[in-house]
Design a protein around this motif. Sequence first.
Motif, short mmCIF file in Angstrom:
data_model
loop_
_atom_site.label_atom_id
_atom_site.label_comp_id
_atom_site.label_asym_id
_atom_site.label_seq_id
_atom_site.Cartn_x
_atom_site.Cartn_y
_atom_site.Cartn_z
N GLU A 9 34.26 136.49 -49.64
CA GLU A 9 34.68 137.06 -48.36
C GLU A 9 33.98 136.37 -47.19
O GLU A 9 34.60 136.07 -46.16
N LYS A 10 32.69 136.11 -47.34
CA LYS A 10 31.95 135.45 -46.27
C LYS A 10 32.48 134.05 -46.02
O LYS A 10 32.68 133.63 -44.87
N LEU A 11 32.73 133.29 -47.11
CA LEU A 11 33.27 131.94 -46.96
C LEU A 11 34.65 131.99 -46.33
O LEU A 11 34.97 131.19 -45.44
N ASP A 12 35.51 132.93 -46.77
CA ASP A 12 36.86 133.03 -46.22
C ASP A 12 36.84 133.32 -44.72
O ASP A 12 37.68 132.81 -43.97
N GLN A 13 35.90 134.13 -44.28
CA GLN A 13 35.78 134.42 -42.85
C GLN A 13 35.49 133.15 -42.06
O GLN A 13 36.05 132.91 -40.98
N ILE A 14 34.61 132.33 -42.59
CA ILE A 14 34.25 131.07 -41.92
C ILE A 14 35.44 130.11 -41.91
O ILE A 14 35.73 129.47 -40.88
N ILE A 15 36.15 130.01 -43.04
CA ILE A 15 37.32 129.13 -43.12
C ILE A 15 38.40 129.59 -42.15
O ILE A 15 38.99 128.78 -41.42
N ASP A 16 38.67 130.89 -42.11
CA ASP A 16 39.74 131.42 -41.27
C ASP A 16 39.43 131.28 -39.78
O ASP A 16 40.34 131.29 -38.95
N ALA A 17 38.15 131.18 -39.43
CA ALA A 17 37.77 131.06 -38.02
C ALA A 17 37.94 129.64 -37.49
O ALA A 17 37.86 129.42 -36.27
N GLN A 18 38.16 128.68 -38.37
CA GLN A 18 38.27 127.29 -37.94
C GLN A 18 39.64 127.02 -37.32
O GLN A 18 40.65 127.57 -37.74
N LYS A 19 39.66 126.15 -36.31
CA LYS A 19 40.89 125.82 -35.60
C LYS A 19 41.18 124.33 -35.73
O LYS A 19 40.26 123.51 -35.80
N PRO A 20 42.47 123.98 -35.74
CA PRO A 20 42.84 122.56 -35.93
C PRO A 20 42.31 121.63 -34.86
O PRO A 20 42.15 120.43 -35.12
N ASN A 21 42.06 122.15 -33.64
CA ASN A 21 41.63 121.26 -32.56
C ASN A 21 40.11 121.25 -32.40
O ASN A 21 39.61 120.86 -31.35
N GLN A 22 39.40 121.63 -33.46
CA GLN A 22 37.94 121.58 -33.46
C GLN A 22 37.46 120.45 -34.36
O GLN A 22 38.15 120.01 -35.28
N CYS A 23 36.23 119.99 -34.10
CA CYS A 23 35.66 118.87 -34.87
C CYS A 23 35.29 119.29 -36.29
O CYS A 23 34.74 120.37 -36.51
#
Length: 705
Positions: free
Chosen positions: A232-246
């Motif tokens: 769950e913790k990893l999924d939260q981090i993955i889901d927070a990422q955006k395509p226009n970020q480094c």
Amino acid sequence: MTEPKEQDNLGTSRPLLKTKTILKNKIHSKLSKRAQGDNYEALAPGTSYWTSKREGQVQLRMGKDPLENEPPVTVPDLIMSAATKYSHYLAIGSKSKKSWQVLTYIEYYEACRRAAKAFLKVGLERFHGVGIMGMNSSEWVIASIGAIMAGGISVGILSSNSPKACQVIAETSEMDIFVVDNDRQLQKVNQIQGYLKHLKAIIQYREDIQEVQPNLYSWKGFLDLADGISDEKLDQIIDAQKPNQCCALVYNQATTGTPKAIMLSHDNITWTTAATVQSLGYKCPPHGQEVLVSYLPLCFAGIQILDVWVAISVAGTVYFPSLESGKWSGLPRIPGTGFLMELLREVQPTTFCGIPWVWDRMLDSLKTKHLDSTAFRRKIDRWAMRMGLSTNKRRMMGETHQPLCYGLAKRLTFEPARKFLGLNHCEQFLNVGMGLPSGTLDFFLSVDIPILEVYGLSECTGLHSTSCLQAYRLLSSGKALPKTHTKVEKENQNGIGNLCVWGRHIFMGYLRDKQSTEKKVDAHGWLHTNDLGFLDFDKFLYVLGNTNDLIRLSSGEMVNPFPIEQRVRTRIPIVRYAMLVGQDAPYLCALLTLKCQINPETGEARGNLTSEAVACCRKLRSQATWLSDVLYDRDPLVTEFINQGIQDVNSEAPSVGAKITKWVILENDFSVDGGELGPMGKMNRSTVLKIYQEEIQKLYENPTS
């Protein structure tokens, strides 16, 4: 290649059937959000095409019609999709001793998640770097993807970098973790870790750890830390990422001084991958599966796109060099006797990516084989190669008819040549880096190996234009990727000018370097490449050098050395490299190296000439066999032959200033280990000027009248 027996060598944390069910649910959830309009359309606060901040967001270069735009996706989305669609297809494999250790796509995905959790456990922070320095391997790519999943930034580092260069990279990327392959690389990190305030852990993925350190983990010990982080913790981090970020940093290895950190976004990687797949002829299950070999340094953006991200997109299988190649420095060796030829023959790739240095050595191997054969065999090969060259050139112009004897030529010459190189199952042959000379392209075309040129910079995610069998021109780098643009500025009378490119593959910016970013990317989002070239009537791109390599003579005339050097190599077949000099001088001179054999163990040039060079000397009635036989004008026949070749080149010069006045044969052929060539085989002009300063000075001691 017979399919290797599957072995789960990296471990997974949950049942694979459960993983697949979870993946399908995640994909369905993402598709539902997109159907409801949550399609990353509002990528705020990315209001500019560029940024110099690691946590910054950029505006994507998308068209006005939303229906024509590829939906932006993140790197975790890309691999999750592959693991869902192609779960049981083989993904990656490394050879240990005599057995292959392979992972399927669902195991690959789970291994990346496991690495991501372990990175979080050792303290990886958002937008901080994970440096990966070592030989291409399953662990290399798993560490890279795992770092991105965990919200960090993947930073590939060239294995030959000095400790000081590693320190600069670690400091600019705020590196939390170093991943190294062996003790030699570990010692570099140990030398500098006292200066690295962010460093929290070092992971060594090959060789046994020789000395225990508080923050040092073996690969297995590192992955075991994953159990302390929930899904769950990893999924939260993955889901927070955006395509226009480094998500990745690529360091410009070709620059002098401090290397620039090139920031690539998720969209840079995933969009460029999709565009490359669309441009080239890759197979995809269930219609077939690509087989690739990964041996060129993965710290280069273009190589990473072709070896890692394209492979994931089309569900190809990537094989890495064996563990027994551990003494290899990460630089390309000669095909024919080294590890690469053995790997190609065993794996039998369907697409092969080479660089000029590698294609040059393959050409040497084929020509040596041809010269060592019987007179009758050579006669057959010459007949077949003449037919192969003429047929393939007609095919380029749209003619598909083959001569009646073409099938015979294929069986007698073309297929044996491919088999000798380990490329008998290969359907695509790619060249990255500087373009190949016409003589090399013609030779391979004559044995039915059309080499497709690929062009790009790290600042455009490694690729901008590609050739393909349906759109192929000799000496051209092909056509731009779909929905990208190319323009030529400041054209001269021949239509050659500065190349500028535009598209979603353009990088985010240089990290912590606003000034350099503004110089490279203009207000309209165009990337100024500094490369010289032109577009023909059919939009084929031709790259003809770089503005940084232009030579200004004392008369003020500017000369582009690249096309002249290519003509020298073509007109004088015993010459391997030609480099023009003459900055602020009254005339041009040429530094020449002759084709010498290469030590397969060290990559260093030997003193004896190649079989092709010796055969050329015999045609001149020269008995030269060693480089020392022709140095310092010791062989007048060879000297006169080179003089005549230089005169032929000069006859095509557009001006008096563009003519070569003097030349000298150097005592060594250029090599990667010698420093004259970069890790991708590109000539290091500034290094050559330093090494051969004395020889250059002598060329100008007695000015010509």
